[in-house]
Design a protein around this motif. Structure first.
Motif, mmCIF file in Angstrom:
data_model
loop_
_atom_site.group_PDB
_atom_site.id
_atom_site.type_symbol
_atom_site.label_atom_id
_atom_site.label_comp_id
_atom_site.label_asym_id
_atom_site.label_seq_id
_atom_site.Cartn_x
_atom_site.Cartn_y
_atom_site.Cartn_z
ATOM 1 N N LEU A 132 0.800 -1.154 -0.149
ATOM 2 C CA LEU A 132 0.034 0.011 -0.164
ATOM 3 C C LEU A 132 0.701 1.203 0.057
ATOM 4 O O LEU A 132 0.684 2.107 -0.646
ATOM 5 C CB LEU A 132 -0.913 -0.177 1.201
ATOM 6 N N VAL A 133 1.694 1.206 0.896
ATOM 7 C CA VAL A 133 2.807 2.457 1.039
ATOM 8 C C VAL A 133 3.419 2.731 -0.144
ATOM 9 O O VAL A 133 3.704 3.722 -0.918
ATOM 10 C CB VAL A 133 3.698 2.322 2.159
ATOM 11 N N GLU A 134 3.996 1.642 -0.674
ATOM 12 C CA GLU A 134 4.850 1.693 -2.275
ATOM 13 C C GLU A 134 3.842 2.411 -3.381
ATOM 14 O O GLU A 134 4.301 3.076 -3.938
ATOM 15 C CB GLU A 134 5.273 0.380 -2.655
ATOM 16 N N PHE A 135 2.738 1.755 -3.359
ATOM 17 C CA PHE A 135 1.707 2.343 -4.331
ATOM 18 C C PHE A 135 1.526 3.927 -4.130
ATOM 19 O O PHE A 135 1.648 4.566 -5.060
ATOM 20 C CB PHE A 135 0.563 1.528 -4.469
ATOM 21 N N ALA A 136 1.325 4.116 -3.042
ATOM 22 C CA ALA A 136 1.142 5.484 -2.690
ATOM 23 C C ALA A 136 1.940 6.269 -2.881
ATOM 24 O O ALA A 136 2.047 7.826 -3.607
ATOM 25 C CB ALA A 136 0.530 5.564 -1.180
ATOM 26 N N ARG A 137 3.268 5.865 -2.607
ATOM 27 C CA ARG A 137 4.469 6.599 -2.884
ATOM 28 C C ARG A 137 4.739 6.754 -4.582
ATOM 29 O O ARG A 137 5.061 7.836 -5.082
ATOM 30 C CB ARG A 137 5.784 6.265 -2.287
ATOM 31 N N ALA A 138 4.469 5.739 -5.273
ATOM 32 C CA ALA A 138 4.621 5.784 -6.737
ATOM 33 C C ALA A 138 3.627 6.715 -7.425
ATOM 34 O O ALA A 138 3.908 7.173 -8.326
ATOM 35 C CB ALA A 138 4.409 4.303 -7.202
ATOM 36 N N GLU A 139 2.514 6.619 -6.561
ATOM 37 C CA GLU A 139 1.532 7.736 -7.423
ATOM 38 C C GLU A 139 1.582 9.222 -6.781
ATOM 39 O O GLU A 139 0.812 9.941 -6.985
ATOM 40 C CB GLU A 139 0.215 7.549 -7.042
ATOM 41 N N ASN A 140 2.552 9.533 -5.736
ATOM 42 C CA ASN A 140 2.756 10.679 -5.042
ATOM 43 C C ASN A 140 1.657 11.280 -4.688
ATOM 44 O O ASN A 140 1.131 12.229 -4.365
ATOM 45 C CB ASN A 140 3.179 11.904 -6.204
ATOM 46 N N ALA A 141 0.959 10.166 -3.712
ATOM 47 C CA ALA A 141 -0.256 10.486 -2.982
ATOM 48 C C ALA A 141 0.007 11.179 -1.796
ATOM 49 O O ALA A 141 1.286 10.999 -1.156
ATOM 50 C CB ALA A 141 -0.955 9.238 -2.734
ATOM 51 N N THR A 142 -0.972 11.946 -1.304
ATOM 52 C CA THR A 142 -0.473 12.730 -0.197
ATOM 53 C C THR A 142 -1.465 12.409 1.041
ATOM 54 O O THR A 142 -1.133 12.396 2.075
ATOM 55 C CB THR A 142 -1.127 14.041 -0.425
ATOM 56 N N GLN A 143 -2.515 11.273 0.911
ATOM 57 C CA GLN A 143 -3.363 10.718 1.821
ATOM 58 C C GLN A 143 -3.608 9.498 1.528
ATOM 59 O O GLN A 143 -3.789 9.023 0.497
ATOM 60 C CB GLN A 143 -4.541 11.847 2.087
ATOM 61 N N LEU A 144 -3.525 8.522 2.783
ATOM 62 C CA LEU A 144 -4.009 7.019 2.633
ATOM 63 C C LEU A 144 -5.216 6.717 3.403
ATOM 64 O O LEU A 144 -4.938 6.997 4.613
ATOM 65 C CB LEU A 144 -2.598 6.371 2.816
ATOM 66 N N VAL A 145 -6.318 6.186 2.856
ATOM 67 C CA VAL A 145 -7.463 5.877 3.575
ATOM 68 C C VAL A 145 -7.385 4.594 3.886
ATOM 69 O O VAL A 145 -7.460 3.583 3.031
ATOM 70 C CB VAL A 145 -8.591 6.398 3.056
ATOM 71 N N VAL A 146 -7.544 3.843 5.343
ATOM 72 C CA VAL A 146 -7.435 2.620 5.480
ATOM 73 C C VAL A 146 -8.607 2.514 6.687
ATOM 74 O O VAL A 146 -8.703 3.177 7.314
ATOM 75 C CB VAL A 146 -6.156 2.034 6.019
ATOM 76 N N GLY A 147 -9.365 1.361 6.337
ATOM 77 C CA GLY A 147 -10.483 0.862 7.358
ATOM 78 C C GLY A 147 -9.974 0.332 8.529
ATOM 79 O O GLY A 147 -8.724 -0.226 8.766
ATOM 80 N N VAL A 148 -10.457 0.710 9.651
ATOM 81 C CA VAL A 148 -10.180 0.057 10.944
ATOM 82 C C VAL A 148 -10.349 -1.275 10.758
ATOM 83 O O VAL A 148 -11.053 -2.010 10.213
ATOM 84 C CB VAL A 148 -11.113 0.679 12.181
ATOM 85 N N SER A 149 -9.475 -2.304 11.577
ATOM 86 C CA SER A 149 -9.535 -3.688 11.466
ATOM 87 C C SER A 149 -10.778 -4.253 11.922
ATOM 88 O O SER A 149 -11.273 -3.762 12.880
ATOM 89 C CB SER A 149 -8.460 -4.381 12.534
ATOM 90 N N ARG A 150 -11.305 -5.279 11.181
ATOM 91 C CA ARG A 150 -12.684 -6.042 11.538
ATOM 92 C C ARG A 150 -12.417 -7.024 12.571
ATOM 93 O O ARG A 150 -13.219 -7.597 12.930
ATOM 94 C CB ARG A 150 -12.753 -6.619 10.250
ATOM 95 N N ARG A 151 -11.104 -7.103 13.060
ATOM 96 C CA ARG A 151 -10.777 -8.355 14.049
ATOM 97 C C ARG A 151 -11.079 -8.024 15.415
ATOM 98 O O ARG A 151 -11.261 -6.507 15.725
ATOM 99 C CB ARG A 151 -9.337 -8.651 13.777
ATOM 100 N N GLY A 152 -11.640 -8.790 16.106
ATOM 101 C CA GLY A 152 -11.687 -8.372 17.544
ATOM 102 C C GLY A 152 -10.825 -7.782 18.519
ATOM 103 O O GLY A 152 -9.584 -8.169 18.033
#
Length: 861
Positions: free
Chosen positions: A338-358
């Motif tokens: 995820l981070v490598e893709f974001a850097r390759a696209e010069n992304a400024t923000q990354l949205v990730v969902g909170v874990s579904r695990r207990g």
């Protein structure tokens, strides 16, 4: 001596041949190609020419050798004043079809060879008789000769935006410049002016003469049109700046994020929370004008629990409906991917969902979001909660293999767990009365547990430790090591066999599970690729971009097989594509498990190349098919429409030659009139057919010259075969300038349109022929009050051999509108049907206004 002092005839004498000779020697080895600077504007009148001349004066003051090769001042005093102090080269005078024109004298510029040449209006179409058809081709020749060029261009003339501009303004632009030509420019400077200010300039007479102001303000220069064109120009320039920035970052190996534009990446797992995350990311991107939304799904080699292809497909549709783009990448380490893709696209923000695990699972191992935050550095990470947060089943944290950490834990457990079990049994056995069988089974269970965690080596260590402890503390005689009898030997061997067997089964199950998960990930990736193909993503550039993103590479390109050129500091992977090409990826080292998927991408690329070749072949065959359809329709139509006038004239002449019947003078006149009318109709049909065939073959001869609509209409009415069924009223024909057209062809166009309008107008309702000026074009409107044409049939009306609404074949070949459109387009114009307010049809003929011989005064030198 200044080049401008040469007589005009000198430039004409050198002609095309001189320009050709100079151009052949322009690209001599060691000569630096010229650099192009484009002054880009959203619309005419924003000040591009003024800014170009100001730049030329500034460079001249710094000591550069600057000449004005061509400047279109359009009689604007402030712009003409900027010519003072600059050297002007004379224009080349060209006579075409009896009219005098002036064009850029390419040979004179190449002979003068300045450092900088100012060439206005890059999209201009040259008059026939000079070396190149388009002015941008003249500029390419100057650049090849090592001459820097400053030029101007409106956003409407870019080839890629031509259709967009037409939808906005309703005015087609036939003068276009390839985007690649402008992208190669050394600099692109946007000359910007707010729409309100431009309309004020126009109203004050600073752009067009007074007679053109009202029409321009009410048509092309409407506030909405100018606002949309301005946005197009701003966004196009912003994209070019972004391309330059990305190229600079790639060339200099810059991996950090430069927050020049908000790019929001949202991570999707295929779970139910995906829609929530996408909408949240879209709102973040929408807060900044021009923000980009990118959705990415990581296909892991160990699979993702809950990843649903159907859910991912729905989420992709949602992303694209919100103006974003969907991407799939392959990676074992999801946070790293995820981070490598974001850097390759010069992304400024990354949205990730909170874990579904207990909570227990989150305490045992960290989730993807937490690990993304650790790696993100200068990328802002949003952990977004959702209705499934903390309610899902725990996901396996392993990677489907025995890692080094897992082996270390197993090795320690093989030593510690039997010891702990021994201590526990020594304390509990007296009270619980455990016998040797129960104690042996507990030690065997501990060995199995170690085998499940650490593999074969840890299992053997645990079995040895457990058997020794069991022998020393629990098998009589206790307190010493004795291997006494067959039972003790069998117990020791059984411990070892059970441990090895369980460890082998665990290892095999892990390998099989890893293969199955890897196959599932490959299938998901290939399914996504196939879905892209089905959605029409056949182009090679799109597939190359998709390949680069999927495998997390820096570059992906096609090149001839065996050709080198890779960077020594970047690993290079090459896969054959077809017989003579190969797909080359540069970036990271690719694991062997991903090569099979890469081969599938190469196969799709080969199919895309074959598809492109087939499309080219179809494009070459299509004109032949169209000509064949035309011939078939022609034969079908001619079988009746030519036979009727032939039969009429034949019958009249045969009757006149007959000696059996004595005709009165009145009868003879009537028969002669019938023969003359039939032959005239036959002549018109043959002329239409010949002209239609010339248009189809591209062999129509034109004699363009300034032509007045006021002179054409009376002649067109005189050529009609019979009196119009409805009266014809002219309006404003004397108030518009002449158009550049072929007078006889324009006469036939107007005659066909008027005849069509009068035929469908109700009795007593006049047909109006009106003219007006719009920008640099003149429009003629033929307005009737007939039934009109439904929108679904508008284009069919211009098809040859079509007679919409006719129920028989006695009304002609149906070539009138088709021939009119073909003749108008051949003269550089257009015919557009419109609904008449209140009912009816309006045919709008738009032709370029005839230019005066010189738009910009050239002072004597």
């Amino acid at each position: 001596m200044a080049q401008g002092s040469l007589p005009t005839g000198t430039a004409e004498a050198t002609g095309t041949a001189g320009a050709t000779r100079t151009a052949e020697t322009a690209g001599a080895p060691g000569r630096r190609p010229g650099r192009l600077k484009v002054f880009l504007g959203a619309a005419p009148g924003v000040g591009k020419t003024y800014r170009m001349l100001d730049e030329g004066r500034r460079r001249a003051r710094r000591g550069a050798d600057v000449v004005v090769a061509l400047a279109e001042c359009h009689r604007r005093p402030r712009t003409e004043a900027m010519l003072a102090g600059l050297e002007l080269l004379p224009r080349r005078r060209v006579t075409h079809r009896g009219a005098a024109h002036t064009e850029l004298d390419l040979d004179a510029v190449l002979t003068r060879r300045p450092e900088v040449a100012l060439v206005d209006d890059l999209a201009h179409t040259n008059v026939p008789g000079v070396l190149h058809t388009r002015r941008w081709e003249d500029v390419e020749t100057l650049l090849a000769a090592g001459i820097d060029v400053l030029t101007t261009l409106n956003i409407e003339h870019l080839e890629s935006l031509n259709d967009v501009v037409r939808k906005i303004t309703g005015v087609p632009q036939r003068e276009t410049v390839p985007d690649d030509m402008v992208r190669r420019a050394w600099q692109i400077e946007l000359v910007d002016l707010p729409p309100e200010a431009l309309r004020r300039r126009l109203a004050h007479g600073d752009v067009y003469p007074p007679e053109r102001i009202d029409a321009a303000l009410s048509h092309y220069f409407r506030l909405g049109n100018l606002t949309a064109l301005r946005e197009l120009a701003l966004l196009w320039v912003a994209d070019r700046v972004d391309e330059t920035l990305q190229r600079y970052r790639s060339e200099h190996g810059i991996g950090g994020v430069w927050e020049t534009r908000e790019r929001v990446v949202v991570a999707l797992t295929g779970g139910a929370e995906g829609a929530t995350l996408i909408r949240r990311a879209a709102r973040i991107a929408a807060r900044s004008s021009g923000g980009d939304l990118l959705a990415v799904h990581v296909a892991r080699s160990d699979g993702l629990v809950g990843s649903s292809p159907a859910a991912l497909a729905r989420q992709r549709q949602l992303v694209e409906s919100l103006g974003g783009s969907y991407h799939t990448v392959v990676g074992d380490d999801v946070p790293a991917a995820l981070v490598e893709f974001a850097r390759a696209e010069n992304a400024t923000q990354l949205v990730v969902g909170v874990s579904r695990r207990g909570r227990p699972a989150r305490l045992a191992t960290r989730g993807v979001g937490e690990r993304v935050v650790e790696r993100s550095e200068d990328i802002d990470v949003h952990l977004v909660t959702h209705e499934r947060a903390g309610r899902g089943l725990p996901r396996p944290a392993g990677t489907g293999r025995l890692t080094g950490a897992r082996r270390t834990v197993g090795f320690a457990a093989g030593l510690v767990l039997p010891v702990l079990l021994t201590v526990l049994l020594r304390r509990l056995s007296p009270d619980l009365h455990f016998n040797l069988t129960s104690q042996t089974l507990l030690f065997l269970l501990a060995v199995v547990a170690v085998a499940c965690v650490g593999g074969v080596v840890s299992a053997l260590l645990a079995s040895l430790t457990a058997s020794l402890l069991l022998n020393y503390y629990f098998i009589p005689p206790t307190g010493r090591f004795t291997v006494h009898g067959v039972n003790n030997v069998l117990a020791l061997v059984a411990f070892a066999l059970v441990a090895v067997t369980v460890a082998a089964v665990v290892d095999r199950s892990l390998r099989l599970g890893r293969r199955a998960a890897s196959a599932a990930a490959e299938a998901a990736t290939l399914s996504s690729l196939a879905g892209g193909i089905l959605r029409g993503e056949h182009s090679v550039p799109l597939l190359l971009q998709r390949t680069r993103e999927t495998f997390g590479m820096e570059t992906a390109e096609l090149r001839p097989r065996g050709e080198g050129g890779g960077r020594p500091d970047a690993p290079e992977i090459a896969v054959p594509v077809g017989d003579d090409g190969e797909l080359v990826l540069r970036g990271r080292a690719l694991p062997a498990t991903e090569h099979r998927v890469l081969t599938a991408f190469a196969a799709h690329l080969r199919a895309a190349l074959d598809h492109a070749r087939l499309a080219e072949a179809v494009a070459e065959v299509e004109p032949v098919k169209a000509a064949d359809r035309m011939r078939t329709a022609l034969l079908a139509a001619v079988s009746h429409d030519l036979r009727t006038p032939l039969a009429g004239s034949w019958a009249a002449i045969s009757s006149l030659r007959s000696r059996e019947v004595e005709f009165s003078p009145e009868d003879r006149e009537e028969l002669l009139a019938t023969a003359e009318e039939s032959l005239a109709k036959l002549n018109r049909l043959v002329d239409n057919l010949l002209d239609m065939s010339r248009i189809q073959a591209g062999a129509l001869t034109l004699r363009l010259q300034p032509t007045a609509f006021a002179d054409v209409l009376p002649m067109a009415l005189d050529t009609l075969p019979e009196a119009p069924a409805a009266p014809v009223a002219a309006k404003g024909l004397d108030a518009v300038p002449d158009v550049l057209a072929d007078p006889p062809l324009l006469e036939r166009v107007v005659a066909n349109l008027v005849a069509n309008a009068t035929r469908h107008s109700p009795p007593g309702r006049p047909v109006t022929v009106a003219a007006s000026v719009l920008d640099s074009r003149v429009e003629l409107r033929v307005i009737d009050r007939g039934p009109g044409i439904s929108p679904a049939h508008l284009e069919r009306a211009f098809a040859p051999f079509q007679r919409l609404g006719d129920t028989d074949n006695t009304t002609g070949l149906g070539l009138g509108l088709a021939l009119s459109r073909g003749l108008t387009e051949a003269m550089g114009g257009t015919i557009t049907p419109e609904d008449t307010p209140g009912g009816g049809l309006t045919m709008v003929v738009s032709l370029p206004a005839a230019r005066p011989p010189a738009d910009c005064p050239v002072p004597a030198l």
